[in-house]
Scaffold this motif. Structure first.
Motif, PDB file in Angstrom:
ATOM      1  N   ILE A   1       0.843  -1.193   0.000  1.00 46.05           N
ATOM      2  CA  ILE A   1       0.000   0.000   0.000  1.00 46.05           C
ATOM      3  C   ILE A   1       0.886   1.252   0.000  1.00 46.05           C
ATOM      4  CG2 ILE A   1      -1.574   1.351   1.460  1.00 46.05           C
ATOM      5  CD1 ILE A   1      -3.004  -1.278   2.122  1.00 46.05           C
ATOM      6  N   GLY A   2       1.997   1.195   0.721  1.00 47.87           N
ATOM      7  CA  GLY A   2       2.928   2.310   0.698  1.00 47.87           C
ATOM      8  C   GLY A   2       3.422   2.622  -0.705  1.00 47.87           C
ATOM      9  N   LEU A   3       3.737   1.591  -1.479  1.00 51.01           N
ATOM     10  CA  LEU A   3       4.185   1.802  -2.857  1.00 51.01           C
ATOM     11  C   LEU A   3       3.099   2.437  -3.707  1.00 51.01           C
ATOM     12  CD1 LEU A   3       6.164  -1.505  -3.384  1.00 51.01           C
ATOM     13  CD2 LEU A   3       7.113   0.794  -3.489  1.00 51.01           C
ATOM     14  N   LEU A   4       1.873   2.019  -3.475  1.00 52.90           N
ATOM     15  CA  LEU A   4       0.765   2.614  -4.225  1.00 52.90           C
ATOM     16  C   LEU A   4       0.552   4.073  -3.831  1.00 52.90           C
ATOM     17  CD1 LEU A   4      -1.606  -0.455  -4.182  1.00 52.90           C
ATOM     18  CD2 LEU A   4      -0.755   0.691  -6.233  1.00 52.90           C
ATOM     19  N   LEU A   5       0.792   4.390  -2.576  1.00 51.90           N
ATOM     20  CA  LEU A   5       0.684   5.780  -2.139  1.00 51.90           C
ATOM     21  C   LEU A   5       1.773   6.636  -2.793  1.00 51.90           C
ATOM     22  CD1 LEU A   5      -0.132   5.218   1.640  1.00 51.90           C
ATOM     23  CD2 LEU A   5      -1.662   6.199  -0.094  1.00 51.90           C
ATOM     24  N   VAL A   6       2.970   6.066  -2.967  1.00 51.08           N
ATOM     25  CA  VAL A   6       4.018   6.789  -3.687  1.00 51.08           C
ATOM     26  C   VAL A   6       3.543   7.092  -5.104  1.00 51.08           C
ATOM     27  CG1 VAL A   6       6.349   6.638  -4.663  1.00 51.08           C
ATOM     28  CG2 VAL A   6       5.930   5.854  -2.327  1.00 51.08           C
ATOM     29  N   LYS A   7       2.964   6.095  -5.749  1.00 58.35           N
ATOM     30  CA  LYS A   7       2.524   6.257  -7.133  1.00 58.35           C
ATOM     31  C   LYS A   7       1.366   7.237  -7.273  1.00 58.35           C
ATOM     32  CE  LYS A   7       5.307   3.811  -9.561  1.00 58.35           C
ATOM     33  NZ  LYS A   7       6.106   4.446 -10.632  1.00 58.35           N
ATOM     34  N   THR A   8       0.586   7.386  -6.229  1.00 60.42           N
ATOM     35  CA  THR A   8      -0.551   8.317  -6.293  1.00 60.42           C
ATOM     36  C   THR A   8      -0.204   9.670  -5.678  1.00 60.42           C
ATOM     37  OG1 THR A   8      -1.436   7.274  -4.272  1.00 60.42           O
ATOM     38  CG2 THR A   8      -2.314   6.521  -6.381  1.00 60.42           C
ATOM     39  N   GLY A   9       1.102   9.941  -5.535  1.00 53.62           N
ATOM     40  CA  GLY A   9       1.548  11.254  -5.118  1.00 53.62           C
ATOM     41  C   GLY A   9       1.446  11.552  -3.642  1.00 53.62           C
ATOM     42  N   LYS A  10       1.550  10.523  -2.795  1.00 48.55           N
ATOM     43  CA  LYS A  10       1.440  10.718  -1.345  1.00 48.55           C
ATOM     44  C   LYS A  10       2.656  10.109  -0.642  1.00 48.55           C
ATOM     45  CE  LYS A  10      -3.575  10.365  -1.858  1.00 48.55           C
ATOM     46  NZ  LYS A  10      -4.773   9.527  -1.576  1.00 48.55           N
ATOM     47  N   PRO A  11       3.851  10.637  -0.901  1.00 53.59           N
ATOM     48  CA  PRO A  11       5.064  10.018  -0.348  1.00 53.59           C
ATOM     49  C   PRO A  11       5.148  10.078   1.172  1.00 53.59           C
ATOM     50  CG  PRO A  11       5.588  12.128  -1.381  1.00 53.59           C
ATOM     51  CD  PRO A  11       4.172  11.806  -1.753  1.00 53.59           C
ATOM     52  N   LYS A  12       4.633  11.122   1.797  1.00 51.08           N
ATOM     53  CA  LYS A  12       4.702  11.219   3.256  1.00 51.08           C
ATOM     54  C   LYS A  12       3.832  10.147   3.906  1.00 51.08           C
ATOM     55  CE  LYS A  12       5.996  16.085   3.756  1.00 51.08           C
ATOM     56  NZ  LYS A  12       6.399  16.276   2.347  1.00 51.08           N
ATOM     57  N   GLU A  13       2.639   9.906   3.362  1.00 54.54           N
ATOM     58  CA  GLU A  13       1.791   8.833   3.869  1.00 54.54           C
ATOM     59  C   GLU A  13       2.458   7.476   3.617  1.00 54.54           C
ATOM     60  OE1 GLU A  13      -2.373   8.958   2.779  1.00 54.54           O
ATOM     61  OE2 GLU A  13      -2.213  11.104   2.385  1.00 54.54           O
ATOM     62  N   ALA A  14       3.111   7.369   2.482  1.00 51.43           N
ATOM     63  CA  ALA A  14       3.799   6.119   2.154  1.00 51.43           C
ATOM     64  C   ALA A  14       4.898   5.817   3.163  1.00 51.43           C
ATOM     65  CB  ALA A  14       4.378   6.198   0.745  1.00 51.43           C
ATOM     66  N   LEU A  15       5.652   6.826   3.553  1.00 51.35           N
ATOM     67  CA  LEU A  15       6.735   6.622   4.524  1.00 51.35           C
ATOM     68  C   LEU A  15       6.203   6.050   5.830  1.00 51.35           C
ATOM     69  CD1 LEU A  15       9.010   9.753   4.005  1.00 51.35           C
ATOM     70  CD2 LEU A  15       9.715   7.350   3.826  1.00 51.35           C
ATOM     71  N   LEU A  16       5.061   6.521   6.267  1.00 54.69           N
ATOM     72  CA  LEU A  16       4.463   5.990   7.500  1.00 54.69           C
ATOM     73  C   LEU A  16       4.133   4.507   7.346  1.00 54.69           C
ATOM     74  CD1 LEU A  16       2.086   8.941   8.459  1.00 54.69           C
ATOM     75  CD2 LEU A  16       4.309   8.383   9.456  1.00 54.69           C
ATOM     76  N   LYS A  17       3.629   4.134   6.176  1.00 52.69           N
ATOM     77  CA  LYS A  17       3.321   2.720   5.920  1.00 52.69           C
ATOM     78  C   LYS A  17       4.593   1.880   5.920  1.00 52.69           C
ATOM     79  CE  LYS A  17      -1.155   3.151   5.337  1.00 52.69           C
ATOM     80  NZ  LYS A  17      -2.110   2.567   6.306  1.00 52.69           N
ATOM     81  N   PHE A  18       5.628   2.367   5.246  1.00 49.83           N
ATOM     82  CA  PHE A  18       6.877   1.615   5.173  1.00 49.83           C
ATOM     83  C   PHE A  18       7.503   1.443   6.556  1.00 49.83           C
ATOM     84  CE2 PHE A  18       7.323   3.403   0.658  1.00 49.83           C
ATOM     85  CZ  PHE A  18       6.715   2.293   0.114  1.00 49.83           C
TER      86      PHE A  18
END
Length: 433
Positions: free
Chosen positions: A300-317
């Motif tokens: 899900i973090g990778l998908l957040l990166v792809k949808t322009g949400k890198p800060k949210e992605a970092l929390l997932k990772f």
């Protein structure tokens, strides 16, 4: 993967064809996400030790020793079908294949734990025997001709071992593809032969078909044949819901595969929606701290990166990495992959220096444990090229892209979409010289 499934050409692209460099699509499976209902062997058992001993003999350079070993554990290539039930060593060919499949089961469990290095070492020592009896074209032909004598349990174990074979990069894509075709053919044949009055046999053949469809779908996806892979997944999902129910781990595994395919097709919002449903079920069934749940969080973090949400992605990772370190330890391919994913989120957030540090950390692990020609390492090198290109260091970026392209071409072939994308990066850098 969470990064580059497969031993195979992990789907990890370096750009979309435009002039701006982008990080790779690190979304295919890279480790053995076997069904959580399988459990773990808890270490090397008697089959694993015996498998090592037999394979050490089989890999000897002395012809007379090699011949003796083959006599001990099964028939030679030129034996007739009768030898299938009466080999020299008193062990049938089916029993020998079962023996090797039990070894693969132990390796799969070890690879998906803190003992992953033991699994790789065991496989390497056992390679000659596995090739002779399971993986080679001749072995598959033998088994195909005598399919009616092979227990469904043996075929099921081969299906269950696929994640390890792909994720460990120990079996080439062409070999895996032939094995996937054999397993699917075997499953459909077994399904046709099963009597509707034999409930136990019918259940086993149903499970085999579901798993064989999953294996073939994964192989098609790794080849970049996404439409075919999706059709195979849809068939597997229908079988899974009928056999196991909607929230069974095997059914959810197919849903996860469909989300990965959607990702590779550029349908990121659809992929995110489906992966969130996978996470919902896995949290409910497995709990928040299970390593398979963590893997889903990372995706899900990778998908957040792809949808322009890198800060949210970092929390997932970061959430995924905490759980993975508890499950696997600090030095495991899965944790290194998540570190690589963190680098992608940092890069998307324009934190290039931090991203490069994470990539170097991940690459050191891949290089030391899996080798420089592992697809995971190639993906990480590719992402280093992306950062160097962004910084205008075109000569250095070219070297990184060339190395990633060399490995991807070797592993996946010239025509794979990801190989082509990497070649585009190489071409772009040459134009900058």
């Amino acid at each position: 993967m969470d990064s580059v499934e497969t031993g195979s050409s992990r789907a990890a692209s370096n750009l979309t064809g435009g002039s701006a460099a982008k990080t790779g699509d690190t979304f295919s499976d890279s480790h053995t996400e076997q069904s959580v209902s399988e459990g773990s062997s808890g270490g090397l058992g008697s089959f694993g030790r015996g498998l090592n001993a037999a394979s050490i003999l089989l890999s000897s350079s002395a012809p007379e020793l090699r011949d003796t070993t083959v006599s001990l554990v099964g028939p030679r290539d030129d034996r007739t079908a009768a030898a299938f039930s009466d080999s020299d060593g008193g062990q049938t060919l089916v029993e020998t294949v079962q023996f090797f499949c039990d070894g693969l089961k132990e390796m799969s469990s070890d690879y998906d734990s803190r003992r992953f290095a033991d699994a790789l070492a065991q496989f390497d020592v056992s390679r000659d025997g596995l090739d002779y009896y399971v993986f080679s074209e001749e072995a598959v032909q033998r088994l195909t001709h005598l399919l009616s004598d092979i227990p469904v349990s043996v075929l099921l174990q081969l299906c269950k071992s696929y994640g390890f074979l792909a994720g460990s990069a120990r079996v080439s894509p062409p070999t895996r593809d032939k094995l996937a075709d054999f397993l699917l053919h075997s499953a459909r044949t077994q399904k046709q032969r099963t009597s509707s009055t034999d409930n136990s046999a019918a259940a086993s053949s149903d499970e085999l078909l579901h798993r064989a469809l999953h294996v073939k779908a994964c192989e098609l996806r790794e080849q970049g044949r996404y439409e075919e892979a999706m059709q195979m997944c849809k068939e597997a999902l229908a079988e899974g819901e009928r056999i196991f129910g909607y929230e069974h781990p095997d059914t959810v595994l197919t849903m996860k595969d469909m989300a990965i395919i959607l990702f590779h097709q550029g349908k990121h919002e659809e992929a995110l929606h489906m992966m969130e449903e996978v996470l919902r079920v896995r949290r409910k069934v497995l709990g928040d701290k299970h390593h398979v749940t963590a893997t889903t969080v990372s995706k899900i973090g990778l998908l957040l990166v792809k949808t322009g949400k890198p800060k949210e992605a970092l929390l997932k990772f970061e959430e995924a990495l905490r759980i993975e370190k508890e499950s696997y330890g600090d030095e495991h391919p899965v944790t290194a992959i998540t570190i690589n994913n963190i680098a992608e989120a940092l890069l998307a957030d324009e934190r290039n220096e931090e991203a490069m540090e994470k990539l170097e950390e991940a690459f050191r692990f891949f290089q030391q444990s899996l080798g420089e020609e592992d697809p995971h390492a190639a993906h990480t090198v590719n992402n280093m090229g992306v950062i160097l290109e962004k910084e205008g260091k075109y000569s250095e970026a070219l070297l990184k892209y060339q190395e990633a392209w060399r490995v991807r071409k070797k592993v996946s072939g010239d025509e794979h979409p990801e190989t082509k994308k990497t070649f585009q990066s190489v071409t772009r850098m040459l134009q900058q010289q």
